[in-house]
Scaffold this active site. Structure first.
Site, PDB file in Angstrom:
ATOM      1  N   GLU A 111       0.835  -1.215   0.000  1.00 33.83           N
ATOM      2  CA  GLU A 111       0.000   0.000   0.000  1.00 33.83           C
ATOM      3  C   GLU A 111       0.864   1.258   0.000  1.00 33.83           C
ATOM      4  O   GLU A 111       0.554   2.230  -0.688  1.00 33.83           O
ATOM      5  CB  GLU A 111      -0.944   0.014   1.218  1.00 33.83           C
ATOM      6  CG  GLU A 111      -1.983  -1.098   1.223  1.00 33.83           C
ATOM      7  CD  GLU A 111      -3.082  -0.925   0.172  1.00 33.83           C
ATOM      8  OE1 GLU A 111      -3.120   0.112  -0.499  1.00 33.83           O
ATOM      9  OE2 GLU A 111      -3.895  -1.857   0.028  1.00 33.83           O
ATOM     10  N   ARG A 121       0.676   3.805  -3.195  1.00 31.63           N
ATOM     11  CA  ARG A 121       0.057   5.114  -2.942  1.00 31.63           C
ATOM     12  C   ARG A 121       1.117   6.195  -2.734  1.00 31.63           C
ATOM     13  O   ARG A 121       1.038   7.271  -3.344  1.00 31.63           O
ATOM     14  CB  ARG A 121      -0.862   5.045  -1.720  1.00 31.63           C
ATOM     15  CG  ARG A 121      -1.963   4.008  -1.887  1.00 31.63           C
ATOM     16  CD  ARG A 121      -3.047   4.166  -0.845  1.00 31.63           C
ATOM     17  NE  ARG A 121      -3.774   2.917  -0.663  1.00 31.63           N
ATOM     18  CZ  ARG A 121      -5.001   2.816  -0.196  1.00 31.63           C
ATOM     19  NH1 ARG A 121      -5.669   3.889   0.144  1.00 31.63           N
ATOM     20  NH2 ARG A 121      -5.586   1.635  -0.048  1.00 31.63           N
ATOM     21  N   ASP A 141      -4.638  -9.819  -8.354  1.00 29.77           N
ATOM     22  CA  ASP A 141      -4.880  -8.843  -9.427  1.00 29.77           C
ATOM     23  C   ASP A 141      -3.690  -8.089 -10.036  1.00 29.77           C
ATOM     24  O   ASP A 141      -3.304  -8.301 -11.189  1.00 29.77           O
ATOM     25  CB  ASP A 141      -5.960  -7.833  -8.991  1.00 29.77           C
ATOM     26  CG  ASP A 141      -5.738  -7.240  -7.591  1.00 29.77           C
ATOM     27  OD1 ASP A 141      -4.664  -7.435  -7.031  1.00 29.77           O
ATOM     28  OD2 ASP A 141      -6.663  -6.571  -7.081  1.00 29.77           O
ATOM     29  N   GLU A 177     -12.309   0.266 -10.007  1.00 29.93           N
ATOM     30  CA  GLU A 177     -11.952  -0.679 -11.074  1.00 29.93           C
ATOM     31  C   GLU A 177     -12.919  -0.681 -12.262  1.00 29.93           C
ATOM     32  O   GLU A 177     -12.496  -0.871 -13.411  1.00 29.93           O
ATOM     33  CB  GLU A 177     -11.822  -2.103 -10.502  1.00 29.93           C
ATOM     34  CG  GLU A 177     -10.634  -2.297  -9.566  1.00 29.93           C
ATOM     35  CD  GLU A 177     -10.855  -1.733  -8.170  1.00 29.93           C
ATOM     36  OE1 GLU A 177     -12.015  -1.459  -7.807  1.00 29.93           O
ATOM     37  OE2 GLU A 177      -9.865  -1.560  -7.436  1.00 29.93           O
ATOM     38  N   THR A 224      -0.871   0.784 -10.318  1.00 30.21           N
ATOM     39  CA  THR A 224      -2.158   0.189  -9.946  1.00 30.21           C
ATOM     40  C   THR A 224      -3.008   1.132  -9.101  1.00 30.21           C
ATOM     41  O   THR A 224      -4.174   0.864  -8.852  1.00 30.21           O
ATOM     42  CB  THR A 224      -1.966  -1.164  -9.238  1.00 30.21           C
ATOM     43  OG1 THR A 224      -3.204  -1.865  -9.217  1.00 30.21           O
ATOM     44  CG2 THR A 224      -1.434  -0.980  -7.829  1.00 30.21           C
TER      45      THR A 224
HETATM   46  C1  DMJ Z   1      -6.352   0.443  -4.991  1.00 24.67           C
HETATM   47  O1  DMJ Z   1      -5.621   0.780  -3.871  1.00 24.67           O
HETATM   48  C2  DMJ Z   1      -5.489  -0.208  -6.032  1.00 24.67           C
HETATM   49  O2  DMJ Z   1      -6.159  -0.159  -7.245  1.00 24.67           O
HETATM   50  C3  DMJ Z   1      -5.141  -1.623  -5.711  1.00 24.67           C
HETATM   51  O3  DMJ Z   1      -4.468  -2.273  -6.756  1.00 24.67           O
HETATM   52  C4  DMJ Z   1      -6.315  -2.438  -5.302  1.00 24.67           C
HETATM   53  N1  DMJ Z   1      -7.484  -1.722  -5.091  1.00 24.67           N
HETATM   54  C5  DMJ Z   1      -7.513  -0.410  -4.568  1.00 24.67           C
HETATM   55  C6  DMJ Z   1      -8.811   0.279  -4.912  1.00 24.67           C
HETATM   56  O4  DMJ Z   1      -9.885  -0.540  -5.019  1.00 24.67           O
END
Ligand code: DMJ
Length: 582
Positions: free
Chosen positions: A209, A213, A342, A476, A562
């Site tokens: 995370e 982020r 994912d 998503e 992501t």
């Molecule tokens: C986000 O923090 C990112 O997209 C992560 O890959 C998984 N999902 C959350 C949001 O749903």
């Protein structure tokens, strides 16, 4: 020289975007909107006219200023976007008036929409920065410096993902503010980062995370603005994360104490394993950290993860979600393109794209994994909906998560490079996934998607378990609409995005910010009281890009991490002296 001058924020201006006139809503859709506007008007009038007609105009005008895409650049000018006094008094007047605020936002949306039908995409494009302004100003007013905002209780919120690091919403929002030309807000955020963003804190963070982020957000802010502070902070944090790789295999721990450098895995993870979607979602950021710091160690760490994976047998060609970092062996054989798996697949594809298509191994691994997913996980319901199931030791669970819906966008992004003439097939698959995910929204009361939906027990694309009915402002589905729009220009993707805007405004917008909801099938929303940082980083950004010209952050120059933080493609041109050897 500012980096931004080296990187095209937009592509060649001569390139034609989809013109607004190419977007024609069906008459049915327009009638529905006009009708809903009329109903809303009546509803608002019945309940609220006795209070004050001034209140109505105050909320409307201040909440949705017309044609104000670019904020004024004078200090303090952002006050025009503050919640108006009228609106603050609304917040003190209880449940009915909170409903009033939401109704009027929707009313304004409907009325403005009908006024702007000829330039619908432009209208929605100008609306998304207003949503961003509201989310940002709410965070700033009630939770400035905290990781996230609690929009109901109007205070800060911090999950245990960030240890004692603060300001997740600020860092996650930086690039969205910049690309929406909210430069005053971007400057406020920069000042906060310079003075307050501190990684020398004693606390255990999620490596994944914090990487997607914070490192991702700082890198994008650097590439967009050219401000040195962002490069410095990204490298500083990246260096702290290196301690997570101190395991016998080099597969990193999920959790790391930033002060002591001690790592461990989630206690719930099978056999003390690390998680595929976590250790497999460091590649893009770490390659850029090597480029920006001149230190090969970051790239070496993520390339080693590939080596470990390459040595392992894959059941049916699939990657189990659990891998023990001590033994280097798989844990439980659970495979998912949603949670836990994912973004590992996403980063294989994007590693290839971000390397200017030189990372042939990334390409090969992505298309092989996709083939195994298609053979073993992708199914079609009796009602004709294509979905991606989960695999547990060879048995399928016919469930698809909201998280899995990103895969439509991934399939579309990768279709062009697909081996063996499969481009068309992968685009069809992408479109099918987008349709299924749209159905998961359309089949709810609130028109927002559940956390997970099932294709068994007589249901299709519907959540059946209470603990899967929530919606936490996730991006998503809109992410997939955005990719599908860019690659096909089929207007239905913008229609679907517009439906999502309406549902967000109607059910998630409160007078203290945006909130997730606990049950998308309920008659009235019950709010979870969290404005997730990814709502600012991803959901609003993808909405904005869905209605933008294609030359805004063009795919030929940028790859999104992501968390939707854009990173520039690292050019293979060896004469580019700004690239250190990796
Ligand atoms: C986000 O923090 C990112 O997209 C992560 O890959 C998984 N999902 C959350 C949001 O749903």
């Amino acid at each position: 020289m500012p980096v931004a001058t080296l990187l095209p924020f937009t592509a060649t201006p001569s390139r034609k975007s989809a013109s607004p006139t190419s977007f024609r809503l069906t008459e049915k859709f327009i009638l529905l909107l006009v009708f809903s506007g009329f109903i809303t008007l009546c509803f608002g009038a019945i309940f609220f006219l006795p209070d004050s007609s001034k209140l109505l105009s105050g909320v409307r005008m201040a909440t949705w200023p017309q044609k104000s895409a670019k904020p004024p650049c004078t200090p303090g000018a952002s006050s025009q976007f503050e919640m108006p006094r009228a609106s603050r008094s609304v917040s003190r007047r209880g449940r009915h008036l909170a409903t009033f605020s939401r109704i009027n936002v929707l009313l304004h949306l409907v009325l403005s929409f009908t006024e702007n039908m000829g330039t619908h995409s432009n209208f929605v494009l100008s609306s998304t920065p207003q949503m961003m302004k509201f989310a940002w100003e709410s965070y700033k007013r009630y939770a400035w410096g905290s990781n996230e905002l609690r929009p109901v209780s109007k205070q800060g919120h911090s999950s245990n993902l960030f240890g004692n690091i603060q300001g997740a919403s600020i860092v996650d929002a930086l690039d969205t503010l910049y690309m929406m030309e909210m430069y005053n807000e971007f400057e406020d955020a920069t000042e906060w980062v310079e003075k307050n963003l501190d990684f020398n804190v004693n606390g255990e963070v999620s490596v994944f995370e914090v990487n997607i982020r914070f490192v991702g957000g700082l890198l994008s802010a650097y590439y967009l603005s050219g401000k040195e502070v962002y490069r410095r902070k990204a490298v500083e944090l990246g260096e702290k994360l290196l301690s997570a790789f101190k395991t016998p295999t080099g597969i990193p721990w999920a959790l790391l104490n930033l002060k002591s450098g001690v790592g461990r895995n989630w206690p719930w993870a099978s056999g003390g394993s690390s998680i595929l979607a976590e250790y497999g979602t460091l590649h893009l950021e770490f390659m850029h950290l090597s480029k920006l710091s001149g230190k090969p160690v970051f790239a070496e760490k993520v390339m080693n993860i590939r080596k470990v994976l390459n040595r392992l047998d894959k059941p049916q060609g699939l990657y189990p979600n659990y891998l023990n970092p001590n033994s280097g062996q798989w844990g439980q054989h659970h495979v998912s393109v949603g949670g836990l798996g994912d973004s590992f697949y996403e980063y294989l594809l994007k590693a290839w794209l971000m390397s200017d298509k030189t990372d042939e191994e990334g390409k090969k691994l992505y298309y092989e994994a996709l083939q195994a997913i298609e053979t073993n996980l992708i199914r079609k319901s009796s009602g004709g909906l294509t979905y991606i199931a989960e695999w547990k030791g060879g048995l399928l669970e016919h469930k698809m998560g909201h998280l899995t819906c990103f895969a439509g966008g991934m399939f579309a992004l990768g279709a062009d490079g697909a081996p063996g003439d499969k481009t068309g097939h992968q685009m069809e698959l992408a479109a099918e996934i987008a349709r299924t995910c749209h159905e998961s929204y359309a089949r709810t009361n609130l028109k927002l998607g559940p956390e997970a939906f099932r294709f068994d027990g007589g249901v299709e694309a519907i959540a059946t378990r209470q603990n899967e009915k929530y919606f936490i402002l996730r991006p998503e589905v809109i992410e997939t609409y955005m990719y599908m729009w860019r690659f096909t220009h089929d207007p239905k993707y913008r229609q679907w995005g517009w439906e999502a805007v309406q549902a967000l405004e109607q059910h998630c917008r409160l007078d203290g910010g945006y909130s997730g909801v606990r049950d998308v099938y309920a008659g009235r929303p019950s709010h979870d009281d969290v404005q997730q940082s990814f709502f600012l980083a991803e959901t609003l950004k993808y909405l904005y890009l869905l209605f933008s010209d294609d030359n805004h952050l063009p795919f030929e120059h940028w790859v999104f991490n992501t968390e939707a933080h854009p990173l520039p493609i690292i050019r293979k041109d060896k004469t580019d002296k700004s690239q250190p050897p990796l």
